[in-house]
Design a protein around this motif. Sequence first.
Motif, PDB file in Angstrom:
ATOM      1  N   GLU A  36      37.587  78.418  12.601  1.00  0.00           N
ATOM      2  CA  GLU A  36      38.286  77.519  11.685  1.00  0.00           C
ATOM      3  C   GLU A  36      38.801  76.318  12.465  1.00  0.00           C
ATOM      4  OE1 GLU A  36      42.375  77.866   9.403  1.00  0.00           O
ATOM      5  OE2 GLU A  36      40.828  79.012   8.341  1.00  0.00           O
ATOM      6  N   ILE A  37      38.526  75.130  11.950  1.00  0.00           N
ATOM      7  CA  ILE A  37      38.961  73.894  12.602  1.00  0.00           C
ATOM      8  C   ILE A  37      39.701  73.043  11.586  1.00  0.00           C
ATOM      9  CG2 ILE A  37      38.174  71.725  13.645  1.00  0.00           C
ATOM     10  CD1 ILE A  37      35.893  73.256  14.914  1.00  0.00           C
ATOM     11  N   CYS A  54      28.535  71.890  13.718  1.00  0.00           N
ATOM     12  CA  CYS A  54      28.503  73.298  13.305  1.00  0.00           C
ATOM     13  C   CYS A  54      27.343  73.586  12.376  1.00  0.00           C
ATOM     14  CB  CYS A  54      29.825  73.677  12.643  1.00  0.00           C
ATOM     15  SG  CYS A  54      31.130  74.081  13.811  1.00  0.00           S
ATOM     16  N   ARG A  55      27.075  72.678  11.458  1.00  0.00           N
ATOM     17  CA  ARG A  55      25.937  72.880  10.542  1.00  0.00           C
ATOM     18  C   ARG A  55      24.632  72.992  11.314  1.00  0.00           C
ATOM     19  NH1 ARG A  55      28.385  68.324   7.750  1.00  0.00           N
ATOM     20  NH2 ARG A  55      29.778  69.087   6.119  1.00  0.00           N
ATOM     21  N   GLN A  56      24.461  72.116  12.286  1.00  0.00           N
ATOM     22  CA  GLN A  56      23.229  72.123  13.071  1.00  0.00           C
ATOM     23  C   GLN A  56      23.093  73.371  13.929  1.00  0.00           C
ATOM     24  OE1 GLN A  56      22.837  68.467  15.290  1.00  0.00           O
ATOM     25  NE2 GLN A  56      23.312  67.190  13.539  1.00  0.00           N
ATOM     26  N   LEU A  57      24.220  73.851  14.467  1.00  0.00           N
ATOM     27  CA  LEU A  57      24.169  74.989  15.384  1.00  0.00           C
ATOM     28  C   LEU A  57      24.086  76.330  14.672  1.00  0.00           C
ATOM     29  CD1 LEU A  57      26.850  73.964  18.044  1.00  0.00           C
ATOM     30  CD2 LEU A  57      24.384  73.690  18.179  1.00  0.00           C
ATOM     31  N   THR A  58      24.765  76.448  13.536  1.00  0.00           N
ATOM     32  CA  THR A  58      24.893  77.751  12.882  1.00  0.00           C
ATOM     33  C   THR A  58      24.103  77.874  11.585  1.00  0.00           C
ATOM     34  OG1 THR A  58      26.843  77.122  11.567  1.00  0.00           O
ATOM     35  CG2 THR A  58      27.231  77.912  13.822  1.00  0.00           C
ATOM     36  N   GLY A  59      23.731  76.743  11.001  1.00  0.00           N
ATOM     37  CA  GLY A  59      23.017  76.795   9.725  1.00  0.00           C
ATOM     38  C   GLY A  59      23.916  77.108   8.552  1.00  0.00           C
ATOM     39  N   THR A  60      25.236  77.124   8.754  1.00  0.00           N
ATOM     40  CA  THR A  60      26.175  77.388   7.668  1.00  0.00           C
ATOM     41  C   THR A  60      26.636  76.078   7.033  1.00  0.00           C
ATOM     42  OG1 THR A  60      27.984  77.466   9.271  1.00  0.00           O
ATOM     43  CG2 THR A  60      26.993  79.560   8.645  1.00  0.00           C
ATOM     44  N   LEU A  61      27.223  76.168   5.865  1.00  0.00           N
ATOM     45  CA  LEU A  61      27.565  74.991   5.078  1.00  0.00           C
ATOM     46  C   LEU A  61      28.685  74.166   5.708  1.00  0.00           C
ATOM     47  CD1 LEU A  61      27.126  73.357   2.489  1.00  0.00           C
ATOM     48  CD2 LEU A  61      28.735  74.880   1.321  1.00  0.00           C
ATOM     49  N   CYS A  62      29.718  74.812   6.227  1.00  0.00           N
ATOM     50  CA  CYS A  62      30.856  74.120   6.862  1.00  0.00           C
ATOM     51  C   CYS A  62      31.459  73.065   5.935  1.00  0.00           C
ATOM     52  CB  CYS A  62      30.437  73.462   8.180  1.00  0.00           C
ATOM     53  SG  CYS A  62      29.800  74.604   9.398  1.00  0.00           S
TER      54      CYS A  62
END
Length: 228
Positions: A36-37, A54-62
């Motif tokens: 969480e940021i 974060c989206r690029q690294l994890t593939g999550t929506l963020c």
Amino acid sequence: MELKVKSLLIALVLGDGSLIEQKKYKPKNKRNVVLEIQHGYKQEEYIKYKANICRQLTGTLCKIKKVEYKRTKINGVSIASTYGFKFASGHRYYKVLRKWLYPNDKKHFRRKYLNYLNAEGIAIWYMDDGCTYIDKRRWKSFQGSCEFSTHVDKEEAEMLKTYFLEKWNLKFYLHKVKPGYNIRCYNKEALKFINLIKPFVPDCMAYKVTIPNEFIHELETCQNDTMI
């Protein structure tokens, strides 16, 4: 896992990131961990920059959410409020990171994971916890510094100092604060540090590494070995 991915995920945690264990209704061995940021409203562009990483690294929506922060008196009565932004990110590696970074549920710096950081990771950590300062009034000397607000005990600060010297050939010094210690580098070393991370600093955070041109020569000619 690719070393660059490890570096950036670690960097996102080191400063203003928090690894939160989702405890509700789950036994300890099955709990997920999320990053969480959150930042204040003046850093909206910066949190967008982090969310994109974060989206690029994890593939999550963020997904970024607007949140309100309330400041209260001792008796609990709200006297002021402001707003900022936050997002959460999930990745299986966060569970490993939490074991490293949160012994006894408190974040600590450890050489084991600092060794994974590349220059881009150092830049993210510094944008969260660092500042650049020019002291034009210092008696008999001109001084510029870059400082990490770490607030750690002396042993941990010494480890950080050794890490930067051995890994990046940068000479940092301990700076006593309340509580604990920060680490600083001065003059020529500060310029070396800025040159290391500046290519990875987005425009919205350029003030963290900006030194007016009229001060560059003074910093280049100042000696660092007189610092304590």
